[in-house]
Design an enzyme around this catalytic site. Structure first.
Site, mmCIF file in Angstrom:
data_model
loop_
_atom_site.group_PDB
_atom_site.id
_atom_site.type_symbol
_atom_site.label_atom_id
_atom_site.label_comp_id
_atom_site.label_asym_id
_atom_site.label_seq_id
_atom_site.Cartn_x
_atom_site.Cartn_y
_atom_site.Cartn_z
ATOM 1 N N ASP A 1 0.812 -1.220 0.000
ATOM 2 C CA ASP A 1 0.000 0.000 0.000
ATOM 3 C C ASP A 1 0.846 1.271 0.000
ATOM 4 O O ASP A 1 0.383 2.331 0.448
ATOM 5 C CB ASP A 1 -0.954 0.019 1.210
ATOM 6 C CG ASP A 1 -2.039 -1.035 1.105
ATOM 7 O OD1 ASP A 1 -2.311 -1.485 -0.029
ATOM 8 O OD2 ASP A 1 -2.608 -1.415 2.140
ATOM 9 N N GLU A 2 2.066 1.196 -0.519
ATOM 10 C CA GLU A 2 2.934 2.375 -0.548
ATOM 11 C C GLU A 2 3.415 2.707 -1.961
ATOM 12 O O GLU A 2 4.369 3.456 -2.140
ATOM 13 C CB GLU A 2 4.137 2.176 0.389
ATOM 14 C CG GLU A 2 3.754 2.073 1.857
ATOM 15 C CD GLU A 2 4.962 1.989 2.773
ATOM 16 O OE1 GLU A 2 6.075 2.313 2.312
ATOM 17 O OE2 GLU A 2 4.783 1.605 3.944
#
Length: 284
Positions: free
Chosen positions: A228-229
């Protein structure tokens, strides 16, 4: 009127004369520029350009590509030329939450998204009938910790088989392996909720309700091995208040997730996204 239009995207070290050089080359070939957007980043020293143009019917796309390759070598450009008439082919992955899948299917079917959903993959069988109603191949590929590597190879085989341009994780609740992320680098988009504070794990909207959050959001980003980055493509928020139940927050969150993901997919299939290190340039 039938258009023979293309979209050129490029990035390179910033210097004077880039726009003049590109527009001059297109002019020499008799092209008509329909839309052009540019951005120079002072921090990275890079220049970004997207040009939508019409190629004369009697002009050769191969000759155009050859001239563009010469220019790219001269300026150190990362350059791509896309046929604007071609629909990008999508593979959508989903688990048990179908709001994003349903939204994307409707937008593609109604012509709001210039794309084609070539296949749907799920680790559950819940949306087989929905896929069938649109006439889209549905592949039920269950996954466990022991079968993860094998299942991901099946997914990648489908990517090759269907000649997929973009994999869309439409609430696909499985973490992709580092190998899978590398195989799909730059052509996989994920959607997830965005909260302050952040709530991970099951039932995030119920967790948010318990903490009395005042803003619900969603983020669409490219998939990388950093969970999620990945580079962010699109985001949005909605204010909520103390009168709303956990179910109310879940509904608001579902709407935002669907909207943000569809905008990110639209930007990708219209070739509006260029990577700028760990960030993105998204032309409107």
């Amino acid at each position: 009127m039938q258009h023979n239009d293309y979209i050129l995207t490029l990035s390179c070290p910033d210097r004077t004369g880039i726009v003049f050089r590109v527009s001059g080359l297109l002019f020499e070939l008799g092209c008509n520029i329909l839309d052009s957007q540019q951005f120079g980043d002072d921090e990275t020293g890079r220049f970004f350009l997207r040009v939508h143009f019409d190629l004369p019917a009697d002009a050769s796309p191969d000759a155009l590509r050859a001239r563009l390759d010469e220019m790219a070598a001269e300026y150190g450009m990362e350059l791509q030329l896309h046929d604007a008439r071609r629909k990008e082919r999508l593979l959508i992955m989903v688990s048990k939450q179908g709001h994003c899948l349903n939204d994307l299917l409707f937008r593609v079917h109604s012509g709001q998204l210039h794309a084609e959903v070539a296949a749907i993959v799920s680790n559950h069988n819940d949306y087989a009938s929905l896929a069938a109603s649109y006439g889209i191949p549905f592949h039920h590929l269950p996954v466990t910790a022991d079968t993860k590597a094998e299942q991901e190879q099946q997914v990648l085989a489908l990517v090759d088989r269907y000649e997929i341009d973009l994999v869309v994780l439409a609430r696909y609740m499985q973490i992709l392996s580092a190998d899978m992320c590398r195989a799909l680098n730059g052509r996989a988009i994920n959607i997830h909720h965005s909260f302050l504070p952040s709530f991970k794990g099951a039932r995030p909207y119920h967790q948010a309700h318990a903490r009395g959050v005042k803003i619900i959001g969603a983020t669409a980003h490219f998939v990388t091995s950093d969970l999620d980055e990945g580079p962010i493509i699109d985001q949005d928020i909605e204010r909520v208040d103390h009168t709303m139940t956990a179910q109310d927050l879940t509904q608001v969150g579902s709407d935002i997730e669907s909207l943000v993901l569809s905008r990110a997919v639209r930007s990708h299939v219209e070739h509006r996204i260029l990577l700028n290190r760990n960030k993105t340039v998204v032309f409107r």
